[in-house]
Write an enzyme that holds these catalytic residues in place. Structure first.
Site, short mmCIF file in Angstrom:
data_model
loop_
_atom_site.label_atom_id
_atom_site.label_comp_id
_atom_site.label_asym_id
_atom_site.label_seq_id
_atom_site.Cartn_x
_atom_site.Cartn_y
_atom_site.Cartn_z
N SER A 153 0.86 -1.18 0.00
CA SER A 153 0.00 0.00 0.00
C SER A 153 0.89 1.23 0.00
O SER A 153 2.01 1.21 0.53
CB SER A 153 -0.84 -0.01 1.28
OG SER A 153 -1.34 1.28 1.53
N TYR A 166 -0.46 -0.61 10.10
CA TYR A 166 -0.74 -0.98 8.70
C TYR A 166 0.45 -0.63 7.80
O TYR A 166 0.88 -1.43 6.97
CB TYR A 166 -2.01 -0.25 8.27
CG TYR A 166 -2.50 -0.54 6.89
CD1 TYR A 166 -3.19 -1.71 6.59
CD2 TYR A 166 -2.32 0.40 5.86
CE1 TYR A 166 -3.67 -1.95 5.31
CE2 TYR A 166 -2.81 0.17 4.59
CZ TYR A 166 -3.48 -1.01 4.31
OH TYR A 166 -3.96 -1.24 3.06
N LYS A 170 2.60 -3.21 5.69
CA LYS A 170 2.59 -3.11 4.23
C LYS A 170 3.99 -2.89 3.67
O LYS A 170 4.29 -3.34 2.56
CB LYS A 170 1.64 -1.98 3.80
CG LYS A 170 0.16 -2.35 3.99
CD LYS A 170 -0.16 -3.70 3.36
CE LYS A 170 -1.60 -3.87 2.98
NZ LYS A 170 -1.89 -5.23 2.47
P1 NAD Z 1 -11.76 -5.15 1.81
O1 NAD Z 1 -11.95 -4.81 3.24
O2 NAD Z 1 -12.81 -4.75 0.83
O3 NAD Z 1 -11.50 -6.71 1.65
C1 NAD Z 1 -10.60 -7.40 2.48
C2 NAD Z 1 -11.04 -8.82 2.55
O4 NAD Z 1 -10.08 -9.55 3.34
C3 NAD Z 1 -12.40 -9.01 3.22
O5 NAD Z 1 -13.21 -9.82 2.42
C4 NAD Z 1 -12.07 -9.68 4.54
O6 NAD Z 1 -13.08 -10.57 5.01
C5 NAD Z 1 -10.79 -10.43 4.20
N1 NAD Z 1 -9.99 -10.72 5.37
C6 NAD Z 1 -9.62 -9.87 6.36
N2 NAD Z 1 -8.90 -10.50 7.28
C7 NAD Z 1 -8.78 -11.79 6.87
C8 NAD Z 1 -8.10 -12.91 7.39
N3 NAD Z 1 -7.43 -12.85 8.55
N4 NAD Z 1 -8.15 -14.07 6.69
C9 NAD Z 1 -8.82 -14.14 5.52
N5 NAD Z 1 -9.49 -13.11 4.98
C10 NAD Z 1 -9.46 -11.94 5.65
O7 NAD Z 1 -10.36 -4.52 1.39
P2 NAD Z 1 -9.74 -4.13 -0.03
O8 NAD Z 1 -9.76 -2.67 -0.12
O9 NAD Z 1 -10.30 -4.96 -1.11
O10 NAD Z 1 -8.22 -4.52 0.25
C11 NAD Z 1 -7.58 -5.66 -0.26
C12 NAD Z 1 -6.10 -5.54 0.00
O11 NAD Z 1 -5.58 -4.38 -0.65
C13 NAD Z 1 -5.74 -5.38 1.48
O12 NAD Z 1 -4.55 -6.07 1.75
C14 NAD Z 1 -5.55 -3.90 1.61
O13 NAD Z 1 -4.73 -3.58 2.72
C15 NAD Z 1 -4.90 -3.58 0.28
N6 NAD Z 1 -5.00 -2.19 -0.09
C16 NAD Z 1 -6.20 -1.63 -0.37
C17 NAD Z 1 -6.24 -0.31 -0.75
C18 NAD Z 1 -7.52 0.38 -1.11
O14 NAD Z 1 -7.44 1.55 -1.53
N7 NAD Z 1 -8.66 -0.27 -1.00
C19 NAD Z 1 -5.07 0.46 -0.80
C20 NAD Z 1 -3.86 -0.14 -0.52
C21 NAD Z 1 -3.84 -1.47 -0.16
#
Ligand code: NAD
Length: 308
Positions: A153, A166, A170
């Site tokens: 991230s 976080y 990350k």
């Molecule tokens: P989200 O919250 O929509 O989805 C995350 C999913 O991970 C959920 O379905 C949740 O149930 C699952 N999850 C959480 N903990 C878990 C565990 N211990 N075991 C199994 N499943 C688990 O989030 P997103 O925005 O789709 O993010 C996906 C990834 O991308 C994450 O790693 C997040 O940190 C990263 N990310 C997202 C963004 C963004 O802008 N959305 C930015 C940078 C990084």
């Protein structure tokens, strides 16, 4: 360049019930991969658990003629992850692609953050990613084929107020990638990192609606698909969002060498603009490259010859 396809490949996508993971799982399945849809089904801060979202993604994949199974492993639970990998092996006999995407947020400024919240976030993102990659690793070595992606991230790469847990977790993705890239190379295992920015429930209250529409998870998945493809690069950090793709790189400046009595904090301060001058900066291949560079600098400054 031919189409990127995943026919005959087996992919695991963690946290694939919603958001980016769901988009990646659907993207892989649409191009022929058999997919393990992992999701613990927790809320944004990691509480609760439900198999609903993962099952509905499996149904979506089946409805488009693909093959998928769900698994509700908590990625931070090593035994549950081993069970997931065993079930994938029982179903399809191989694991080619490992997409570490599951994640949670527990934001607070560092002064207000309990260490339990720090540990929990590191546990899900870092230990969780290591658990899944570690469980896939022996199969990938055996097959002489593997594609692993970690999800970082901008918070980890560049910093974000209120996200010490976080951001640290990350940034650790990069360290894990760097080492697994080196260790995996001889077995045709390529390891990359995605740094997405997307409109998901993780970011819902941060984005104005027009920006949210532009930042749909589906705009990021093409980058992920390239990172796990047959001709994937390795050790790449790919930023992705709203159709923008960019590579983040770590460079080291050429630097200076201070010897003996000249090696003082005052000299470091006085020459800091030279130390940080980007002219001639370079990416280093591995940790020892830095050791070699510094020893060679010193040897050269002293008129010595090293065996390197
Ligand atoms: P989200 O919250 O929509 O989805 C995350 C999913 O991970 C959920 O379905 C949740 O149930 C699952 N999850 C959480 N903990 C878990 C565990 N211990 N075991 C199994 N499943 C688990 O989030 P997103 O925005 O789709 O993010 C996906 C990834 O991308 C994450 O790693 C997040 O940190 C990263 N990310 C997202 C963004 C963004 O802008 N959305 C930015 C940078 C990084």
């Amino acid at each position: 360049m031919g189409d990127i396809r995943f026919d005959g490949r087996v992919a695991i996508v963690t946290g694939a019930g919603v958001g980016l993971g769901r988009s990646h799982a659907l993207g892989l399945a649409a191009r022929g991969a058999r997919v393990v849809v992992n999701d613990l089904g927790v809320s944004r801060d990691g509480t609760g658990a439900s198999s609903e979202a993962a099952l509905s993604v499996v149904e979506e994949i089946k409805a488009m003629g693909g093959e998928a199974i769900s698994h509700g492993a908590d990625v931070s639970d090593e035994e549950a992850v081993k069970d997931m990998i065993a079930q994938a092996m029982d179903a399809w006999g191989r694991i080619d692609i490992c997409v570490n995407n599951a994640g949670i947020l527990m934001d607070k400024t560092f002064s207000k953050m309990e260490m339990s919240a720090f540990r929990k976030v590191v546990d899900v993102h870092l230990i969780g990613s290591a658990n899944v990659a570690h469980a896939c690793w022996p199969m990938m070595r055996e097959q002489q084929y593997g594609r692993v992606v970690f999800t970082s991230s901008a918070s980890g790469l560049y910093g974000n107020f209120g996200q010490s847990n976080y951001g640290a977790a990350k940034a650790a993705m990069m360290g894990l990638m760097n080492v697994l890239h080196l260790e995996g190379a001889r077995d045709n295992i390529r390891v990359n990192t995605l740094a997405p920015t997307a409109a998901t429930r993780m970011t819902e209250e941060l984005l104005p609606p027009e920006a949210a529409t532009l930042l749909a998870p589906e705009t990021i998945t093409p980058g992920l698909l390239y990172l796990v493809s047959e001709d994937a690069p390795s050790r790449v950090i790919l930023g992705a969002g709203a159709g923008s793709f960019a590579q983040t790189r770590v460079y080291e400046t050429k630097g200076i060498t201070l010897l003996d009595a000249d090696n003082t904090p005052e000299a470091v301060a006085a020459r800091f603009s030279e130390i940080s001058d980007p002219k001639g900066q370079a990416e280093l291949d591995d940790a020892f490259s830095q050791t070699k560079k510094y020893a060679l600098n010193a040897a050269q400054a002293r008129g010595l010859k090293l065996g390197w």
